[in-house]
Motif scaffolding. Structure first.
Motif, short mmCIF file in Angstrom:
data_model
loop_
_atom_site.label_atom_id
_atom_site.label_comp_id
_atom_site.label_asym_id
_atom_site.label_seq_id
_atom_site.Cartn_x
_atom_site.Cartn_y
_atom_site.Cartn_z
N SER A 1 47.31 90.16 16.90
CA SER A 1 47.31 89.10 17.63
C SER A 1 45.94 88.11 17.33
O SER A 1 46.09 87.01 17.61
CB SER A 1 46.86 89.75 19.49
OG SER A 1 48.05 90.49 19.45
N CYS A 2 44.97 88.81 16.96
CA CYS A 2 43.78 88.02 16.38
C CYS A 2 44.05 87.35 15.24
O CYS A 2 43.63 86.06 15.23
CB CYS A 2 42.65 88.93 16.20
SG CYS A 2 40.91 88.26 16.01
N LEU A 3 44.70 87.78 14.25
CA LEU A 3 44.97 87.03 13.07
C LEU A 3 46.17 86.16 13.01
O LEU A 3 46.32 85.47 12.22
CB LEU A 3 45.20 88.25 11.78
CG LEU A 3 43.89 88.80 11.65
CD1 LEU A 3 44.40 90.12 10.63
CD2 LEU A 3 42.94 88.07 10.91
N GLY A 4 47.03 86.36 14.09
CA GLY A 4 48.25 85.53 14.31
C GLY A 4 49.35 85.72 13.42
O GLY A 4 50.14 85.14 13.20
N TYR A 5 49.58 87.16 12.75
CA TYR A 5 50.44 87.38 11.79
C TYR A 5 51.72 87.86 12.66
O TYR A 5 51.33 88.36 13.95
CB TYR A 5 49.94 88.58 11.01
CG TYR A 5 49.07 88.43 9.96
CD1 TYR A 5 48.56 89.37 9.13
CD2 TYR A 5 48.23 87.05 9.87
CE1 TYR A 5 47.59 89.20 8.21
CE2 TYR A 5 47.07 87.04 8.90
CZ TYR A 5 47.03 88.23 8.14
OH TYR A 5 45.97 87.85 7.00
N PRO A 6 52.82 87.80 12.37
CA PRO A 6 53.91 88.21 12.83
C PRO A 6 53.97 89.58 12.90
O PRO A 6 53.71 90.42 11.92
CB PRO A 6 55.10 87.53 12.29
CG PRO A 6 54.58 87.48 10.92
CD PRO A 6 53.13 87.19 11.02
N ALA A 7 54.65 90.35 14.04
CA ALA A 7 54.72 91.62 14.23
C ALA A 7 55.92 92.02 15.21
O ALA A 7 56.27 91.18 16.00
CB ALA A 7 53.44 92.27 14.81
#
Lengths: 60, 444
Positions: free
Chosen positions: B391-397
């Motif tokens: 969530s902090c890095l904004g990567y998809p999961a």
């Protein structure tokens, strides 16, 4: 509160505690302790990271 | 034979959309099936904070008339969807925003309506620290997770085939995982946040909770795309709905071996290892990944950035509502100097670039969504440790099933992708779904 040289957790905790007492003198200290400790730890950890001077912050 | 009646609630979004498009089911029949399911289980699960059956039936009739004349609005025509209360729905209040009805739909709701979706109602979330009454459909004594609590429970209990959620720390994938269904937290900026009650400028992500990766890809294709009213949205067009699985080859999976295993309970760690073995047996290259040591500061970065931004967003509410108590976290966050907030954002910038280098070796990282299955009790929505970094890095999961715990609660695994590789990650998730198998609906 300085950013550099890196601050220690104890320095930040002392400063935050004093500021919290000024801001919210009626707030139960026991409820604040966990938040104070966590934020002090985080501020110390972040200030200890060495970054290139030219690195821009990542705002949304 | 096409599904009818009560069987409709076991169809995926893709199957429902096709059934409506082919004339095998009307939007009204679909709506009635879900309303019947809600009548059957809602008193036990308590997912819905707002549900107006008359409005649902009226809108379903309009969609049915349009379907009969082949005037389909879009790829989701007649598909029911549950909306987390965080999103503004015209004519209905958003509890976090106060009792007054909202005057406009959130952008995501506008796009869903344009695609033909049937807005069923709004689902519970915690409000000002008060936990919702929502229970886990797999075991009513356990939390459904949160803060997208009702959305996870609604889909888990098959009261809706898909739902919108939101994630600032761990709030979309955790309820999806706890309730035994799929979840997507896309790349930051992938979906407009206009009309979504904000918690953190840098961390709020619109998320999807559904039954399959294909369903969520279909939703994402309707929701994503730039919004001139939300400058944080990516300029890229929405990813395609079709995951083109015919072209999919076994992915390269990296199992994270540092930072997270120490927080993972033994049954969940066993589920990770078992999933890795099954994917390897199915042709995937599975390797161990150790993230760089500097990754360890990510939780501190999130605390500072989300804390300061959260207080900034809440400050007007505190000023206008003297009876609303400032939480200890808000009090302390309000004291963080601006220089420390900016430094945290610089560290976030550094890590965003540094960590994505790992995707040169793998297509997705594998870890768990939470330390274990859904905890017992309703006083907490669970642990966010495994979810905060992405969530902090904004990567998809995404979350896929890791099977059941020894006490028969879903174990949710997490696959993380490179920034902006949402479509590629959902392909990996869909491939993993085929290998690991989805959980059935719980018995309620």
């Amino acid at each position: 509160m300085r950013l550099h040289p890196a601050v220690t957790r104890d320095e930040v905790l002392k400063w935050l505690s004093e500021e919290a007492e000024r801001l919210a003198p009626g707030a139960p200290r026991s409820e604040l302790e966990s938040a104070l400790s966590e934020f002090a730890q985080s501020m110390a950890a972040v200030s200890a990271i060495v970054l290139p001077d030219t690195l821009e912050p990542r705002f949304p | 034979m096409a599904a009818t009646g009560a069987d409709l609630i076991h169809l995926t979004v893709t199957e429902l959309a096709n059934a409506v498009a082919q004339g095998e089911a009307t939007p009204t029949e679909v709506a009635e099936a879900y309303l019947a399911r809600i009548a059957e289980v809602e008193t036990r699960v308590q997912a819905w904070c707002y549900l107006d059956e008359d409005t649902v039936r009226r809108e379903a009739e309009v969609l049915t008339a349009e379907a009969r004349s082949r005037a389909f609005r879009g790829p989701l025509h007649g598909v029911p969807i549950a909306i987390k209360d965080e999103f503004h729905l015209a004519g209905v209040s958003t509890q976090m925003a106060g009792p007054q009805p909202q005057t406009e739909d959130a952008e995501v709701i506008r796009r869903l309506r344009a695609a033909g979706a049937l807005i069923m109602g709004k689902t519970y979330m915690p409000v000002d620290g008060v936990m919702p009454p929502t229970r886990n459909p797999w075991n009513l004594e356990h939390t459904a997770g949160g803060t997208s609590s009702g959305s996870g429970a609604a889909v888990g209990a098959r009261m809706a085939p898909v739902a919108l959620g939101e994630q600032t720390a761990g709030s979309n994938l955790r309820p999806a995982a706890f309730c035994g269904v799929a979840g997507l937290k896309p790349t930051f900026g992938r979906i407009s946040r206009v009309g979504c009650y904000p918690f953190s400028y840098s961390h709020d992500h619109v998320g999807i909770i559904g039954l399959t990766m294909a369903d969520m890809a279909l939703l994402l294709s309707a929701l994503a795309g730039p919004d001139p009213n939300d400058p944080t949205t990516l300029p890229d067009p929405a990813p395609p709905a079709d995951l083109d699985m015919a072209s999919m080859r076994p992915p390269r999976i990296g199992v994270i071996r540092n930072f997270f295993p120490e927080h993972t309970e033994p049954p969940m760690q066993a589920a990770i290892e078992k999933a890795a073995e099954r994917m390897k047996a199915a042709g995937s290259v599975v390797v161990d990944v150790r993230l760089p040591e500097e990754f360890g500061v990510i939780w501190d970065v999130h605390r500072l950035v989300a804390g300061v931004e959260g207080f900034t967003l809440y400050s007007r509410r505190f000023a206008e509502n003297p009876d609303l108590p400032m939480t200890p976290r808000h009090i302390v966050a309000s004291l963080v100097p601006g220089s420390h907030y900016v430094q945290a954002q610089r560290v976030r910038s550094y890590l965003h670039a540094r960590i994505q280098q790992v995707f040169g070796q793998v297509d997705a990282l594998l870890l768990s969504v939470a330390p274990g299955a859904a905890p017992k009790g309703l006083s907490s929505t669970g642990d966010t440790t495994m979810l905060i970094p992405w969530s902090c890095l904004g990567y998809p999961a995404v979350t896929v099933s890791g099977g059941l715990s020894p006490d028969d609660l879903p174990l949710g695994l997490q696959l993380v992708g490179a920034p902006k590789a949402d479509w590629e990650l959902m392909r990996v998730g869909a491939w993993a779904e085929g290998v690991l198998e989805r959980l059935p609906a719980p018995t309620l």
